[in-house]
Design a protein around this motif. Structure first.
Motif, PDB file in Angstrom:
ATOM      1  N   THR A  68      -3.958  -5.420  -0.084  1.00 46.68           N
ATOM      2  CA  THR A  68      -3.177  -5.263  -1.312  1.00 46.68           C
ATOM      3  C   THR A  68      -3.253  -6.494  -2.202  1.00 46.68           C
ATOM      4  O   THR A  68      -2.531  -6.573  -3.196  1.00 46.68           O
ATOM      5  CB  THR A  68      -1.695  -4.999  -0.982  1.00 46.68           C
ATOM      6  OG1 THR A  68      -1.152  -6.186  -0.366  1.00 46.68           O
ATOM      7  CG2 THR A  68      -1.505  -3.803  -0.075  1.00 46.68           C
ATOM      8  N   VAL A 122       5.976   3.482  -2.490  1.00 51.47           N
ATOM      9  CA  VAL A 122       4.607   4.016  -2.552  1.00 51.47           C
ATOM     10  C   VAL A 122       4.621   5.407  -3.171  1.00 51.47           C
ATOM     11  O   VAL A 122       5.642   6.094  -3.198  1.00 51.47           O
ATOM     12  CB  VAL A 122       3.949   4.095  -1.150  1.00 51.47           C
ATOM     13  CG1 VAL A 122       3.954   2.726  -0.488  1.00 51.47           C
ATOM     14  CG2 VAL A 122       4.618   5.136  -0.283  1.00 51.47           C
ATOM     15  N   GLU A 124       2.887   8.939  -2.512  1.00 48.98           N
ATOM     16  CA  GLU A 124       2.119   9.669  -1.496  1.00 48.98           C
ATOM     17  C   GLU A 124       1.385  10.837  -2.157  1.00 48.98           C
ATOM     18  O   GLU A 124       1.955  11.523  -3.006  1.00 48.98           O
ATOM     19  CB  GLU A 124       3.063  10.223  -0.411  1.00 48.98           C
ATOM     20  CG  GLU A 124       3.782   9.125   0.373  1.00 48.98           C
ATOM     21  CD  GLU A 124       4.734   9.714   1.420  1.00 48.98           C
ATOM     22  OE1 GLU A 124       4.241  10.290   2.409  1.00 48.98           O
ATOM     23  OE2 GLU A 124       5.962   9.606   1.226  1.00 48.98           O
ATOM     24  N   ILE A 133      -1.745   6.932   0.318  1.00 52.00           N
ATOM     25  CA  ILE A 133      -0.663   6.310  -0.456  1.00 52.00           C
ATOM     26  C   ILE A 133      -1.270   5.385  -1.499  1.00 52.00           C
ATOM     27  O   ILE A 133      -2.366   4.838  -1.312  1.00 52.00           O
ATOM     28  CB  ILE A 133       0.328   5.489   0.414  1.00 52.00           C
ATOM     29  CG1 ILE A 133      -0.409   4.425   1.253  1.00 52.00           C
ATOM     30  CG2 ILE A 133       1.193   6.400   1.276  1.00 52.00           C
ATOM     31  CD1 ILE A 133       0.531   3.455   1.953  1.00 52.00           C
ATOM     32  N   GLU A 134      -0.507   5.253  -2.587  1.00 53.06           N
ATOM     33  CA  GLU A 134      -0.912   4.361  -3.652  1.00 53.06           C
ATOM     34  C   GLU A 134       0.077   3.190  -3.642  1.00 53.06           C
ATOM     35  O   GLU A 134       1.292   3.420  -3.665  1.00 53.06           O
ATOM     36  CB  GLU A 134      -0.800   5.105  -4.972  1.00 53.06           C
ATOM     37  CG  GLU A 134      -1.722   4.612  -6.050  1.00 53.06           C
ATOM     38  CD  GLU A 134      -1.592   5.498  -7.285  1.00 53.06           C
ATOM     39  OE1 GLU A 134      -2.582   6.116  -7.677  1.00 53.06           O
ATOM     40  OE2 GLU A 134      -0.463   5.589  -7.812  1.00 53.06           O
ATOM     41  N   VAL A 135      -0.428   1.972  -3.574  1.00 54.65           N
ATOM     42  CA  VAL A 135       0.417   0.773  -3.496  1.00 54.65           C
ATOM     43  C   VAL A 135       0.215  -0.032  -4.772  1.00 54.65           C
ATOM     44  O   VAL A 135      -0.924  -0.308  -5.153  1.00 54.65           O
ATOM     45  CB  VAL A 135       0.039  -0.078  -2.263  1.00 54.65           C
ATOM     46  CG1 VAL A 135       0.872  -1.356  -2.222  1.00 54.65           C
ATOM     47  CG2 VAL A 135       0.229   0.730  -0.981  1.00 54.65           C
TER      48      VAL A 135
END
Lengths: 430, 430
Positions: A68, A122, A124, A133-135
């Motif tokens: 990340t 996050v 999903e 998932i998008e962080v």
């Protein structure tokens, strides 16, 4: 008819003599469910780290923080969710870069991961039947991990022996696998009443008689102190019968308390009984009010207390001379009533050569404590005891005391206690 | 996988909702020997005067005061001793001028007498085989007499219902002939644990697992609050089995507490169980830390608590939301934790929108109380609970708190309690 002359002993010296006759605590085991309110007989030491593994403090996703490092709101990072870990489960798989594992609160962090991102942070989504998932933020190694030993490290002493087991101690005992708990054995304290004026609680009043209230007060005081209370009934008027009853009682108890029959006068068998038992009288008069006519004697390894028939004198005598012996048997390092300061709520203009214990109620005004005497303070008064939170201690001497002064008070309902609280009352105490 | 959105309720409103579902206290009778520590179910009213007759507070001689009006050191008065009265006896004879009766502490004053002179103040002697005393001072009518009703008059309300029976109350109960005592029936509070990560206390540790400490902490908290605690074991992972176990539990208890399984996430059956039971959810999120994820629901006249699996959150949830319900069942007018002020012992620079409960130990410096947080304050920490005397209450908002400030504290070990302690935290509470 002769009156026995007695020399009053300073309180500190009287307590010291009693404490020289305490017995070492004994231990027994009770189940963790029954341990509440008992006194620990051993120090409680952590036998493992808490947490015992790195775990997640939140519901979220275990990730590799480095994945990340470039993530931001404008430039989100997408990670594939390759599994999930329930609390109590262990993730058996392997996590590589740009992968994440769904993790529940309390679950063990997978070995390959080093951070957790909270569920709420996050987005999903599914793509080609696979979860992702998008962080949108960058995490550091160790973020949102409760590390092994973070709360408590193995070997840490957690609770000292002699501590009263409260809910928090109970939780620790369970955490460290104490299905059976080592607690101090309760000493058995017997109560016998003396006095031909005494009626049983169930008897109707009759002229000249009063109901036996002291015995029931004592039974409650004994339980409050942490011991097992045994009511052994009323002694008869016949001396030989009394003596035999006391001998029998001593077989059943560790400490024997008699109430009543200890005024300086006749019809009092206690001194003669003590003589017949070849008891060592530690003292029979103390420089305190109420309770000056208090006798304590040792017979072998047992103590016999002759407390006054006056309820307040009896109450004080127990709290000052019996309670610390009981708490010592329960391994307490602080067996005496807890002493602190409070503002005196009444004038006591008359000096008294003896140290006075005045029962009082505590008025708490935003943490400022004022001790207000509860009702009239005659030693025969019983109603005032039911409202008392503390004893005000007014040292004996040639002076009176004024409302508003800061005075010593001893708390009657308290598990913590004090070491030796009398040093400033009688400085000679060693 | 959807995440349920929950709206946090202010603490005061949450407590208010719970208190609307309390049940009226029930009464039962126990023997006076077993009454200590129970809660009175009726007001205790004096059913006779105390003393119930004029009595002597000392060993001495009952006299007619007028006989000594001329007495002095130079001019002593001689009185004939015509009998004696032991405690519990009644003098049947007639006393005329210049006569006296030997009287014991607590004995009834003969009808013809109106004063008592202490034993130590007279000279006793025999003449012609008859006993006499010499009195060297003048006494007034009423001197040294404990008058009927002096301590307590018949009809006086002595102890309010809902009071925890202490030794002084026990003495009053005995004095007024309560061989059987009306006490509040203890509500039965059941505890079930949820969470597949939980090991029994006797099981060895294994990776990913922790021992079930919350249940044993709860059992102690329930006893501390004055209720009967019942451990009902761990719920299984199967939903139908869980549901049936909760239905069975509700037949046995007045209040059911589940711990664990209430995080916002999956694997949590509590909401689904409540739905299946057609329960009214009073709230499922509260604006407090720890313990924000606390659910309380009503099923018929019973309450179900879904407390967090985090020890501290669980502890706080019980003390704030369950304890007052229990104490209300015990007739208490002051069912909440006792609130007072103390000096804050640490800085809390970061503001928090939620009201915080910080477990702390009280340092008592001559009656000045400082509340010092016990160890680290993560909600998973269990060691800090065992040393906590109070919760420090830090109202939520936009400000931090500094060491030295005066803050609200709630005492955890206390029989007195408070009425509604939250008014200055959330002023809207009615």
């Amino acid at each position: 008819m002769t009156v026995e002359k007695r020399t009053p002993l300073p309180i500190s010296e009287a307590v010291e003599r009693v404490m020289e006759h305490t017995k070492p605590p004994e231990k027994e085991w009770v189940s963790v469910e029954e341990a509440y309110g008992r006194y620990l007989a051993e120090d409680l030491i952590a036998d493992h780290d808490v947490p015992s593994f790195d775990r997640s403090p939140y519901d979220g996703f275990a990730i590799i923080a480095g994945d990340t490092s470039e993530a931001s709101r404008e430039n989100p990072v997408t990670l594939e969710v390759i599994g999930e870990i329930g609390a109590g489960d262990v993730f058996e798989g392997h996590v590589t870069h740009n992968q994440a594992v769904r993790i529940m609160t309390g679950a063990k962090i997978p070995d390959d991961c080093n951070a957790v991102i909270m569920l709420e942070l996050v987005h999903e989504f599914m793509e080609n039947g696979k979860p992702y998932i998008e962080v949108k933020r960058s995490l550091q190694e160790g973020d949102n991990i409760s590390f092994q030993g973070e709360d408590t490290q193995k070997g840490t002493p957690l609770v000292q022996k002699g501590t009263c087991i409260n809910p928090g101690v109970n939780a620790l005992l369970a955490t460290f696998g104490y299905n059976q708990v080592p607690v101090a054995k309760k000493p058995v304290v017997g109560v016998v009443a003396t006095g031909s004026e005494l009626l049983d609680v169930s008897e109707p009043l009759s002229p000249g008689k009063i109901r036996n209230s002291n015995s029931y007060m004592m039974l409650a005081q004994i339980k409050k102190a942490g011991a097992e209370a045994k009511y052994l009934g009323k002694l008869q008027d016949d001396f030989e019968e009394c003596l035999q009853a006391v001998r029998d009682a001593l077989d059943e108890v560790d400490i024997l308390i008699t109430t009543g029959g200890v005024s300086v006068g006749d019809f009092d068998y206690v001194p003669a009984i003590l003589e017949s038992l070849d008891a060592t009288v530690l003292f029979n008069k103390v420089a305190m009010r109420p309770g000056s006519v208090t006798t304590v004697a040792a017979v072998g390894d047992k103590l016999i207390y002759g407390l006054s028939g006056n309820p307040s004198a009896c109450y004080v005598g127990f709290e000052v001379f019996t309670r610390p012996v009981i708490r010592h048997s329960l391994s307490s390092q602080t067996p005496h009533l807890r002493k602190t300061k409070a503002v005196l709520g009444s004038d006591f203009p008359k000096p008294n050569p003896f140290t006075r214990f005045v029962r009082a109620s505590i008025i708490d005004t935003d943490g400022q404590y004022t001790a207000v005497p509860t009702g009239l303070d005659k030693s025969g008064s019983v109603t005032s005891l039911s409202q008392a939170d503390v004893f005000i201690v007014l040292p004996g001497g040639t002076r009176g005391y004024e409302k508003g002064m800061s005075v010593d008070v001893l708390f009657l309902e308290d598990h913590k206690g004090s070491e030796w609280p009398w040093s400033n009352i009688v400085p000679s105490y060693r």
